[in-house]
Design an enzyme around this catalytic site. Structure first.
Site, PDB file in Angstrom:
ATOM      1  N   LYS A 193       0.842  -1.193   0.000  1.00  0.00           N
ATOM      2  CA  LYS A 193       0.000   0.000   0.000  1.00  0.00           C
ATOM      3  C   LYS A 193       0.874   1.238   0.000  1.00  0.00           C
ATOM      4  CE  LYS A 193      -1.709   2.703   2.989  1.00  0.00           C
ATOM      5  NZ  LYS A 193      -1.590   3.981   2.267  1.00  0.00           N
ATOM      6  N   GLY A 245       7.321   4.671   8.185  1.00  0.00           N
ATOM      7  CA  GLY A 245       6.463   5.831   8.400  1.00  0.00           C
ATOM      8  C   GLY A 245       6.670   6.403   9.783  1.00  0.00           C
ATOM      9  N   GLY A 250       3.742   3.330  13.669  1.00  0.00           N
ATOM     10  CA  GLY A 250       4.537   2.134  13.953  1.00  0.00           C
ATOM     11  C   GLY A 250       4.075   1.469  15.237  1.00  0.00           C
ATOM     12  N   GLU A 267      10.449   0.755  10.201  1.00  0.00           N
ATOM     13  CA  GLU A 267      11.468   1.772   9.949  1.00  0.00           C
ATOM     14  C   GLU A 267      10.781   3.103  10.196  1.00  0.00           C
ATOM     15  OE1 GLU A 267      13.254   4.503   8.737  1.00  0.00           O
ATOM     16  OE2 GLU A 267      13.226   3.829   6.645  1.00  0.00           O
ATOM     17  N   CYS A 301      13.781  10.413   6.755  1.00  0.00           N
ATOM     18  CA  CYS A 301      13.736   9.881   8.109  1.00  0.00           C
ATOM     19  C   CYS A 301      15.094   9.991   8.794  1.00  0.00           C
ATOM     20  CB  CYS A 301      13.245   8.443   8.095  1.00  0.00           C
ATOM     21  SG  CYS A 301      14.092   7.435   6.895  1.00  0.00           S
ATOM     22  N   GLU A 398      10.545  15.354  15.647  1.00  0.00           N
ATOM     23  CA  GLU A 398      10.922  15.262  14.232  1.00  0.00           C
ATOM     24  C   GLU A 398      10.117  16.305  13.447  1.00  0.00           C
ATOM     25  OE1 GLU A 398       9.563  11.687  12.059  1.00  0.00           O
ATOM     26  OE2 GLU A 398      11.553  11.605  11.155  1.00  0.00           O
TER      27      GLU A 398
HETATM   28  P1  NAI Z   1       2.109   7.979   8.494  1.00  0.00           P
HETATM   29  O1  NAI Z   1       2.946   7.130   9.353  1.00  0.00           O
HETATM   30  O2  NAI Z   1       0.718   8.283   8.934  1.00  0.00           O
HETATM   31  O3  NAI Z   1       2.019   7.341   7.027  1.00  0.00           O
HETATM   32  C1  NAI Z   1       2.883   6.369   6.495  1.00  0.00           C
HETATM   33  C2  NAI Z   1       2.061   5.269   5.819  1.00  0.00           C
HETATM   34  O4  NAI Z   1       1.295   4.590   6.800  1.00  0.00           O
HETATM   35  C3  NAI Z   1       1.061   5.744   4.781  1.00  0.00           C
HETATM   36  O5  NAI Z   1       1.020   4.814   3.740  1.00  0.00           O
HETATM   37  C4  NAI Z   1      -0.246   5.738   5.545  1.00  0.00           C
HETATM   38  O6  NAI Z   1      -1.381   5.611   4.720  1.00  0.00           O
HETATM   39  C5  NAI Z   1      -0.080   4.531   6.405  1.00  0.00           C
HETATM   40  N1  NAI Z   1      -0.903   4.496   7.615  1.00  0.00           N
HETATM   41  C6  NAI Z   1      -1.375   5.539   8.343  1.00  0.00           C
HETATM   42  N2  NAI Z   1      -2.068   5.091   9.404  1.00  0.00           N
HETATM   43  C7  NAI Z   1      -2.026   3.739   9.355  1.00  0.00           C
HETATM   44  C8  NAI Z   1      -2.552   2.696  10.181  1.00  0.00           C
HETATM   45  N3  NAI Z   1      -3.236   2.963  11.277  1.00  0.00           N
HETATM   46  N4  NAI Z   1      -2.300   1.416   9.842  1.00  0.00           N
HETATM   47  C9  NAI Z   1      -1.576   1.124   8.747  1.00  0.00           C
HETATM   48  N5  NAI Z   1      -1.075   2.062   7.928  1.00  0.00           N
HETATM   49  C10 NAI Z   1      -1.290   3.351   8.226  1.00  0.00           C
HETATM   50  O7  NAI Z   1       2.893   9.327   8.285  1.00  0.00           O
HETATM   51  P2  NAI Z   1       2.294  10.737   7.813  1.00  0.00           P
HETATM   52  O8  NAI Z   1       1.015  11.010   8.555  1.00  0.00           O
HETATM   53  O9  NAI Z   1       2.234  10.766   6.359  1.00  0.00           O
HETATM   54  O10 NAI Z   1       3.409  11.744   8.320  1.00  0.00           O
HETATM   55  C11 NAI Z   1       3.427  12.189   9.672  1.00  0.00           C
HETATM   56  C12 NAI Z   1       4.833  12.289  10.183  1.00  0.00           C
HETATM   57  O11 NAI Z   1       5.426  10.999  10.201  1.00  0.00           O
HETATM   58  C13 NAI Z   1       5.783  13.118   9.354  1.00  0.00           C
HETATM   59  O12 NAI Z   1       5.705  14.465   9.632  1.00  0.00           O
HETATM   60  C14 NAI Z   1       7.101  12.536   9.748  1.00  0.00           C
HETATM   61  O13 NAI Z   1       7.531  13.108  10.954  1.00  0.00           O
HETATM   62  C15 NAI Z   1       6.812  11.079   9.952  1.00  0.00           C
HETATM   63  N6  NAI Z   1       7.158  10.268   8.778  1.00  0.00           N
HETATM   64  C16 NAI Z   1       8.289   9.527   8.792  1.00  0.00           C
HETATM   65  C17 NAI Z   1       8.666   8.818   7.676  1.00  0.00           C
HETATM   66  C18 NAI Z   1       9.899   7.991   7.642  1.00  0.00           C
HETATM   67  O14 NAI Z   1      10.431   7.755   6.585  1.00  0.00           O
HETATM   68  N7  NAI Z   1      10.373   7.469   8.744  1.00  0.00           N
HETATM   69  C19 NAI Z   1       7.902   8.867   6.449  1.00  0.00           C
HETATM   70  C20 NAI Z   1       6.691   9.629   6.538  1.00  0.00           C
HETATM   71  C21 NAI Z   1       6.365  10.314   7.671  1.00  0.00           C
END
Ligand code: NAI
Ligand code: MG
Length: 793
Positions: A193, A245, A250, A267, A301, A398
């Site tokens: 996804k 994410g 996580g 990660e 990240c 972050e």
């Molecule tokens: P997020 O963690 O919500 O999104 C990442 C992925 O997880 C997306 O595909 C999203 O649809 C999915 N997702 C969201 N909620 C989920 C759930 N309950 N179960 C399964 N999948 C789910 O991150 P978001 O909201 O886009 O960004 C928020 C903050 O997260 C950013 O400002 C940043 O600080 C951090 N982040 C860190 C990343 C990294 O590479 N470590 C990448 C993206 C965001």
């Protein structure tokens, strides 16, 4: 006429837009609407509710994409499960050919993919063209190689099954490659996804899979938002979840998968230090900062988002940074001379803006380059915040934007303390011309990746992943492949005692107050025998129900004391592997010398025959010798990454490990788990078999006479599930092994969600066979730190 000298100074140049007709033509050909890619076909886009995908640089709509439901996920998982049957049976060579074909197709369409990624995400074309897409191809080539080598390099391992993969928006196609390439190489099939903000390159990749002749169902792409991801996590047909994410999501996934037996790799976020010592090449460090925090708009990240600079050079460095910031061009991502593109969404822009405001309110000096920022689209100027306290919000949280926060330090020790003063542990960058100092600091920083005089270097051959709340598991390299493999374990030789042990699991109710004549075996905490805090003990019975002894009924306080003692024994991890080997040899010798006593203990406690008891003790002695021998041979590696770098993959101990020993094989099980953990340099708090603890409590005499430093091994007896919970939710325990059989996986998984510690729910196995010992145990007792060291001028 303008003089060359002036031009060089102003560095002005006209627009240099990259053509994007091929991408708009592709979007038109799809009528701007995409369904999911399931079982080798695209679903009808009109059959689902959809959502809009926009170009953040101008706000224009690029396409509408299906919003995946639980039913869509179910179709995709079913297709993947069907495909798994044949895909997992292909030879490694056949799978390798498929991966090569995908890599070639990616290279053929590299320009298209780079432009599409830039339009979808907002990142500069220079980066998608030169970094993202070449690395995507590299990942498929590299893993084609692993597919080829799988059988010879990973004997005794097989694929996991259907893998659910959830990725973020910051490196959409690259994160897809990091997830899909190793999964397929290892023989798994996947349902991926993509992030709701950036699903388009994943859909283009789906087309590539079809073109390249990948069998239907091996790769499935379901688009959607968080709830679609949650449905994938929850699906029973999924054997493994790989997530990149936010740390918050996580944690949600960690708790949703608790006890499900699903393999998990996370990660997550970071707040990585970028440390500049006063002997660093400052101009090099400034260029490093550009790559650390202004690469990909800082939406990385492992971004070097905390600048730690040695006090004496701070102002000089800040001045250089500010001057360099003035030359960064913020603008159209499709322009080939743009340095900083658009932030992915209005939501992220608001988040960044709000955090910078918080920083200002908390007293930071905020500097932003004076260059123009486009009026439309989600752009944010490169930002430097100085005068920041280590406890300030902006130093802790972050930001995930082009925002650097700076702090100073005086000594290397202070630099290390500041660097580690975070709940994260993803990456670090160290700048110094002194190699001794750089490597010393690299070793002391708690992070999965360390770059010396460099930053943000990635390669398919090197592992990438975090310590602590940055998650667990690695992606890339040999270490990353294990995330997509399961080891074959033999059947338990001894009878399953789980049920019986559950009945016998001691509780406070069954406890007896210790009487005057103390026949109770004690706990062993901090190098000393200790009475249980509860003051109670419990009866240990043999199979015919006769009481054969009393064991201390440990409680949470005893576990906490043991962890506290372990925390003071940090030097164990820093001791040479040779020293640890010597001590393990000593343990083995002492155990040999008392073999008969241990045999008698086992017979009395478990009712084992003389022969079986002798076998168990002999196996425990051999096992201890085995890990003594291995202690200085569990080598790391030098990965073959970029030229002019040595990339050291170092095996580092977790620190303090909690170990829940099996109920069966009360001596051999205990030794089989404790010894590899100690050999790898961990300190251990062990909970022996609840029903048959006495062989382990006797073990303190061996520990006492074998020069094991105080606190390195503590032994706490009692009710295993109760003790397990305290161990699992203790923040200072960095990893947990649960082989107990009575302790539910769900209990320890859930309780350890707080600090996201990796948990190995090992299950029953034959402790006497090859499955009872070996590299797997050492691998699980270590986390790999990749240190990138450049050479040459
Ligand atoms: P997020 O963690 O919500 O999104 C990442 C992925 O997880 C997306 O595909 C999203 O649809 C999915 N997702 C969201 N909620 C989920 C759930 N309950 N179960 C399964 N999948 C789910 O991150 P978001 O909201 O886009 O960004 C928020 C903050 O997260 C950013 O400002 C940043 O600080 C951090 N982040 C860190 C990343 C990294 O590479 N470590 C990448 C993206 C965001
Ligand atoms: Mg979110």
């Amino acid at each position: 006429m303008a003089h060359i000298k002036d031009i060089l100074k102003s560095m002005e140049y006209g627009p240099a837009p990259e053509a994007n007709e091929h991408v708009t033509a592709w979007l038109d050909a799809h009528k701007g609407a995409f369904g999911h890619f399931i079982d080798g076909k695209f679903t009808d886009p009109s059959a689902n509710k959809s959502f809009k995908v926009t170009n953040p640089a101008d706000g224009k709509t690029l396409a509408h994409v299906a919003r995946g439901t639980a039913a869509d996920i179910d179709h995709a998982v079913t297709a993947a499960a069907r495909a798994f049957k044949s895909w997992s049976k292909l030879s490694g060579h056949e799978r390798a050919r498929h991966l090569y074909a995908i890599a070639r197709h990616i290279q053929k369409r590299d320009r298209f993919l780079a432009v599409l990624e830039t339009m979808d995400n907002g990142k500069p074309i220079r980066e998608t063209r030169d970094i993202d897409i070449p690395l995507v191809a590299r990942h498929f080539y590299h893993h084609a190689g692993w597919a080829e080598l799988l059988e010879s390099e990973f004997p005794g391992h097989g694929p996991v099954g259907v893998c659910g993969q959830i990725i973020p928006w910051n490196f959409p196609l690259l994160m897809l490659a990091w997830k899909i390439a190793p999964a397929l190489a290892a023989g798994n099939t996947v349902v991926l996804k993509p992030a709701e903000q950036t699903p388009l390159t994943a859909l283009a990749f789906a087309e590539i899979c079809r073109e390249a002749g990948l069998p239907a169902g091996v790769v499935n792409i379901v688009t959607g938002e968080g709830d679609t991801g949650a449905a994938l996590v929850a699906h029973e047909g999924v054997a493994k979840i790989a997530f990149t994410g936010s740390t918050d999501v996580g944690r949600v996934i960690r708790s949703a998968t608790a006890g499900s037996g699903k393999k998990l790799s996370l990660e997550l976020g970071g707040k990585s230090p970028f440390i500049v010592f006063d002997d660093a090449d400052l101009d090099g460090a400034v260029e490093g900062l550009v790559d650390a925090i202004w690469f990909n708009q800082g939406e990385v990240c492992c971004a070097g988002s905390r600048l730690l600079v040695q006090e004496g050079i701070a102002e000089k460095l800040y001045a250089k940074v500010r001057a360099r910031m003035e030359t960064l061009r913020v603008g159209s991502p499709l322009d080939k001379s743009t340095d900083i593109g658009a932030v992915v969404s209005a939501e992220q822009l608001d988040r960044i803006t709000a955090l910078v405001e918080t920083g200002r309110k908390e007293g930071a000096q905020v500097f932003q380059s004076s260059n123009a920022v486009p009026g439309t689209g989600t752009f944010f100027a490169p930002t430097l915040m100085t005068g920041v306290e280590p406890s300030s919000t902006v130093a802790v949280v972050e930001i995930f934007g082009p925002v650097l926060v700076a702090m100073t330090f005086r000594t290397p020790d202070e630099a290390v303390a500041l660097a580690n003063n975070t709940r994260y542990g993803l990456a670090a960058s160290i700048w110094s011309e002194n190699i001794n100092r750089s490597l010393d600091v690299a070793a002391r920083i708690k992070a999965g990746v360390v770059w010396i005089n460099a930053t943000n270097l990635f390669d398919a051959a090197a592992g990438f992943g975090g310590y602590r709340e940055s998650g667990f598991g690695r992606e890339g390299g040999r270490e990353g492949l294990y995330e997509y493999l399961v080891e074959e374990t033999g059947k338990a030789k001894t009878k399953a005692v789980a049920k019986a042990a559950l009945l016998a699991a001691p509780s406070q109710a069954a406890a007896v107050a210790t009487d005057g004549v103390d026949r109770t075996t004690k706990l062993y905490v901090g190098g000393k025998q200790a009475r249980p805090d509860s003051g109670y003990s419990y009866a240990v019975t043999n199979p015919s129900g006769k009481q054969v002894g009393l064991a201390g009924l440990g409680n949470r306080k005893d576990i906490r004391n043991a962890v506290e003692a372990a925390a003071k024994a940090e030097s164990w991890g820093a001791a040479t592997a040779h020293n640890r080997a010597q001590i393990l040899y000593y343990i083995a010798e002492n155990l040999s010398a008392r073999a008969e006593e241990f045999e008698a203990r086992l017979r009395m406690m478990t009712g084992a025959s003389k022969r079986d008891a002798a076998d168990e003790v002999a196996a425990a002695i051999r096992r201890t010798f085995f890990y003594a021998g291995f202690a200085d041979k569990h080598d790391g590696a030098v990965h073959s990454t970029k030229s002019r770098h040595v990339t050291l993959a170092m095996n580092e101990p977790f620190g303090i490990m909690g170990i829940l020993c099996p109920e069966d094989a009360p001596l051999l099980g205990f030794v089989s788990l404790v010894m590899p953990a100690l050999a790898a340099g961990n300190r251990v708090v062990a909970v022996p078999s609840s029903s048959h603890p006495l062989a382990a409590t006797d073990f303190y005499q061996i520990v006492d006479t074998s020069d094991v430093p105080a606190g390195v091994l503590s032994i706490v007896t009692g009710n295993a599930p109760e003790l397990a919970k305290t161990l699992a939710d203790h923040d200072e325990v960095s990893a947990l092994w649960n082989f107990n059989g009575v302790v539910e996986a769900a209990l320890v998984d859930k309780a350890s969600t707080g600090n996201l510690k990796p948990v190995w729910n090992g299950g029953a196995r034959d402790w006497y066979a090859a499955t009872g010992q070996g590299r797997e145990f050492l691998r699980r007792a270590t986390q790999i730190k990749n240190i990138w060291v450049p050479y040459g001028e």
